[in-house]
Design an enzyme around this catalytic site. Structure first.
Site, PDB file in Angstrom:
ATOM      1  N   ARG A 299       0.825  -1.208   0.000  1.00  0.00           N
ATOM      2  CA  ARG A 299       0.000   0.000   0.000  1.00  0.00           C
ATOM      3  C   ARG A 299       0.861   1.261   0.000  1.00  0.00           C
ATOM      4  NH1 ARG A 299      -4.687  -2.274   4.179  1.00  0.00           N
ATOM      5  NH2 ARG A 299      -5.942  -3.232   2.523  1.00  0.00           N
TER       6      ARG A 299
ATOM      7  N   HIS B 224      -6.320  -0.519  -6.592  1.00  0.00           N
ATOM      8  CA  HIS B 224      -5.707  -1.759  -6.127  1.00  0.00           C
ATOM      9  C   HIS B 224      -5.032  -1.612  -4.763  1.00  0.00           C
ATOM     10  CE1 HIS B 224      -1.559  -1.258  -8.373  1.00  0.00           C
ATOM     11  NE2 HIS B 224      -1.837  -0.238  -7.638  1.00  0.00           N
ATOM     12  N   GLU B 225      -4.823  -2.770  -4.131  1.00  0.00           N
ATOM     13  CA  GLU B 225      -4.343  -2.886  -2.750  1.00  0.00           C
ATOM     14  C   GLU B 225      -5.292  -2.213  -1.746  1.00  0.00           C
ATOM     15  OE1 GLU B 225      -2.226  -5.005  -2.540  1.00  0.00           O
ATOM     16  OE2 GLU B 225      -1.361  -4.949  -4.537  1.00  0.00           O
ATOM     17  N   GLY B 226      -6.577  -2.304  -2.021  1.00  0.00           N
ATOM     18  CA  GLY B 226      -7.578  -1.700  -1.146  1.00  0.00           C
ATOM     19  C   GLY B 226      -8.019  -0.370  -1.699  1.00  0.00           C
TER      20      GLY B 226
ATOM     21  N   GLN C 127      -9.599   2.133   2.362  1.00  0.00           N
ATOM     22  CA  GLN C 127      -8.564   2.798   3.167  1.00  0.00           C
ATOM     23  C   GLN C 127      -9.192   3.799   4.134  1.00  0.00           C
ATOM     24  OE1 GLN C 127      -5.490   1.622   2.923  1.00  0.00           O
ATOM     25  NE2 GLN C 127      -6.192   0.304   1.268  1.00  0.00           N
TER      26      GLN C 127
END
Length: 596
Positions: free
Chosen positions: A307, A450-452, A457
């Site tokens: 992240r 992407h990655e949350g 977040q």
């Protein structure tokens, strides 16, 4: 590509040495082999790779996205393999790891600066080693000595690549709904059955092997996230000498075709469908990492590293877009000053027009503020490892945990806005492929997803990092209060900006102090994320401004102007963003979906 259109080396040096004092890390035992000259040499290497190796293939990869051949293999331009081999030979992938496993114990802050050069050159190229480095870090932290030797070391040597396999078609970010199964075997391995979607770098012909880290649940495991375990599932099973042996039962089913970021394969993978092992025992061979049921907490180590890396990548692409638009604005003649009535007078460069300067200054404020954020977070990693006291290390851990969702999401949101403005500066040309700014925007758009996602977040920040425990937030306020006191003592613009920052900190505290109606608070978490992110970046701009206050020349003047822009034009948006939190606005909760 010209070096001045990739990343500003002078800005990196200002942040690393004048602001963060990274050269002082060399006095610590872990970094005793380094000095500033050695840090500069590593930056030189990264600048060379980014400028001369990665950047020249960036458009090539965009125009020739991966495709599957008739034999099921991925076809990509050979220049990509050449670039990745050059990177592998540089040793940068192992640079921050311990010397005992082949690393160089480089500070994370310097490594993060290097990463920005590489991502600015070609984000799609750098994605392969970036994910692999995070994969190896997870294995070194949580794997057995045998797993480290067998799977992590080849990655650190640049011979193998790695992935993270979380999402499934029916369970994107909802990891508790994962259905992939791992069946234990008598020999201690597991057989993995299921499919994984949106796997970056999931299949290609760019390395001898690909080490997949796969979330799956064992038979009888509890439903939800607590039932997940983590498994190493290599594409090729290592033979007796550790080299890639027989093909594991992992199949490339298809490639996803993306708006941008096209040079990185994005895949649908099947585990255990028998396509590569006809007649053999069914299932992909997997090796358990850690304990059964501990998969998600372990995987979060890699996810959190990824992240922050996503945020750094967003900064990089925003930064190079800014520099391209700055160069264009200096070179492109069009129009005349507003107060000049003589139509026969020569045209002026568009940088002479105030609105173009507005767009350039906004970009500068976003990308340099974002760079400060990711470098500060990287320095916190160094503090975790090498702080002189346990209390200082613990504080670094708290701050890093709090700032991780901000470091991922703020640059992904606002450096994308910088790319949007870079297109606008180019005018009609910006919306064509004659200039690279349209690709930069497309590449950067993925980083909010992407990655949350941005919203995930936000819930992490407000729901987990603030409501569950206020220790990290208190530590942040303490740091900011010290900066405000120092800036107030300086006087002038820094003191004025310090007062504005103090006012908005008080607004954030007031918006969060009522912990009732949590559901309504979380429904507006995105506004909270963006407000707090702006406050954090304003703080980092205040720190930069204080360092630059007495400097002479265009560089320092630019720093002061960007700080002035951020406090005058950006920080004020915090007030309306926080208003929905203060009111515990229920619009999104109570809205009838049928009315949309």
């Amino acid at each position: 590509m010209s070096n001045d259109r990739l990343l500003a080396r002078r800005d990196l040096e200002f942040m690393l040495y004048e602001w963060l004092k990274v050269d002082q890390l060399a006095a610590r035992e872990r970094f005793h082999a380094y000095d500033r000259d050695m840090f500069d040499s590593v930056l030189d290497l990264a600048e060379h790779l980014g400028t001369e190796v990665f950047a020249p293939i960036n458009r090539l990869l965009d125009e020739n996205e991966p495709r599957m051949g008739l034999d099921g293999r991925v076809i990509q331009p050979p220049e990509l393999l050449t670039a990745l081999r050059a990177f592998g030979e540089s040793g940068l992938i192992a640079s921050t790891f311990d010397e005992e496993i082949g690393g160089a114990q480089l500070p994370y802050a310097v490594r993060s600066a290097c990463m920005t050069y590489l991502a600015a050159g070609s984000l799609a190229t750098y994605a392969y080693p970036f994910l692999s480095e995070a994969n190896a870090h997870l294995l070194v932290t949580h794997g057995t000595p045998g797993q480290i030797a067998t799977f992590a070391i080849p990655i650190l040597e640049g011979r193998w690549f790695g992935t993270m396999c979380l999402s499934e078609q029916q369970a994107g970010s909802s990891l508790g709904d994962i259905t992939t199964i791992a069946v234990p075997q008598e020999d201690g391995t597991h057989r993995v059955f299921g499919s994984k979607m949106w796997i970056s770098g999931g299949d290609h012909e760019l390395a001898d092997n690909i080490v997949h880290l796969v979330l799956a649940r064992t038979p009888g495991a509890p439903v939800g996230p607590r039932g997940l375990s983590l498994f190493i599932v290599p594409r090729h099973l290592p033979d007796g000498s550790g080299e890639p042996g027989e093909r594991n039962d992992v199949t490339l089913v298809g490639l996803n075709h993306k708006m941008g970021y096209r040079g990185t394969t994005n895949t649908l993978l099947a585990f255990g469908d028998g396509a590569h092992t006809p007649g053999a025992q069914a299932g992909a061979v997997g090796f358990l990492v850690g304990e059964v049921g501990s998969g998600l907490p372990i995987m979060f180590d890699m996810m959190n590293e990824a992240r922050i890396g996503v945020g750094a990548g967003a900064v990089a692409v925003g930064y190079t877009g800014y520099l391209h638009s700055l160069a264009y604005a200096r070179e492109r003649p069009q129009g005349r000053p507003m107060n000049l009535k003589d139509a026969s007078a020569p045209q002026v460069p568009i940088i002479d027009h105030p609105d173009v300067r507005r767009m350039l200054l906004a970009q500068k404020a976003y990308v340099e503020g974002g760079l400060a954020l990711v470098l500060f977070c990287a320095l916190l990693v160094d503090e975790q490892l090498t702080a002189s006291t346990d209390d200082a290390a613990a504080e670094a851990t708290l701050l890093l945990g709090l700032l991780t969702p901000i470091a991922k999401s703020w640059p992904s949101r606002w450096c994308l806005t910088a790319n949007d403005l870079a297109i606008q500066v180019h005018g009609g040309y910006g919306y064509t492929r004659d200039f690279p700014v349209e690709q930069f925007y497309r590449d950067n758009r993925l980083n909010m997803i992407h990655e949350g996602t941005h919203g995930i977040q936000a819930v992490d920040l407000i729901g987990r990092k603030i409501l569950r425990s206020s220790d990290g937030l208190r530590s942040l306020w303490t740091r900011m209060e010290r900066s405000i006191a120092a800036a107030t003592a300086v006087g002038g613009a820094p003191a004025r900006h310090a007062a504005a920052l103090a006012h908005h900190i008080a607004e954030v505290k007031a918006a969060l102090e009522d912990t009732r109606e949590v559901e309504a608070l979380l429904a507006n978490a995105t506004s909270g994320l963006e407000a707090i992110g702006h406050v954090v970046v304003a703080w980092l701009w205040l720190e930069q401004e204080c360092v630059a206050r007495s400097g002479t020349g265009a560089f320092y003047e630019g720093k002061r102007s960007a700080a002035e822009y951020f406090f005058a034009h950006e920080l004020p948006i915090v007030t309306p963003l926080l208003d929905t939190l203060r009111r515990r606005d229920r619009l999104f909760l109570d809205l009838d979906p049928n009315s949309l």
